[in-house]
Design a protein around this motif. Structure first.
Motif: not given
Length: 138
Positions: A26-28, A132-137
């Motif tokens: 998870d990035f967010v 929800p998801w984040c496709s970038t670092w």
């Protein structure tokens, strides 16, 4: 590797059991500091009214909020109305993002229901069509 938890790729395969997830990240994270502003800015799956009592150990988001929202918009203000639900500010962030149902948060002790039907109403209002998801670092 950096795909959403509800990735549709498995449904495209002849045998989805051959697909193996090798990692989950998870990035967010969402920490809602302005509960009224954030909840008023969001759209909801159905029309509804909820009164949410929010606790916040840091004191930024503490308060009771009346949310009236639906697909066309929302309002959210501080209120003295009796709460339908109470939760910590981190649970508000989870609901806000739409990645977890209010039922799950209730079942694990992160939401308390004070008025019958409050969790059901929150679950329907906050549901989203995709996780929800984040496709970038970043």
């Amino acid at each position: 590797g950096d795909r959403t938890v509800d990735e549709p790729l498995g449904w495209l395969l002849e045998d989805a059991r051959t697909l193996r997830q090798t990692g989950r990240y998870d990035f967010v994270w969402v920490l809602v500091l302005d509960v009224a502003g954030a909840l008023a800015a969001r759209r909801y799956a159905v029309d509804g009214h909820l009164v949410i009592d929010v606790s916040d150990d840091l004191g930024f988001a503490q308060g009771r909020y009346a949310l009236d929202g639906g697909p066309s918009g929302a309002t959210c203000t501080r209120t003295e109305e009796t709460a339908d639900l109470s939760m910590s500010v981190d649970a508000v962030g989870s609901l806000y993002a739409g990645g977890v149902s209010a039922h799950v948060l209730r079942d694990i002790g992160r939401i308390d229901e004070h008025r019958a039907g409050g969790v059901d109403r929150a679950a329907v209002m906050f549901q989203t069509s995709t996780a929800p998801w984040c496709s970038t670092w970043f």
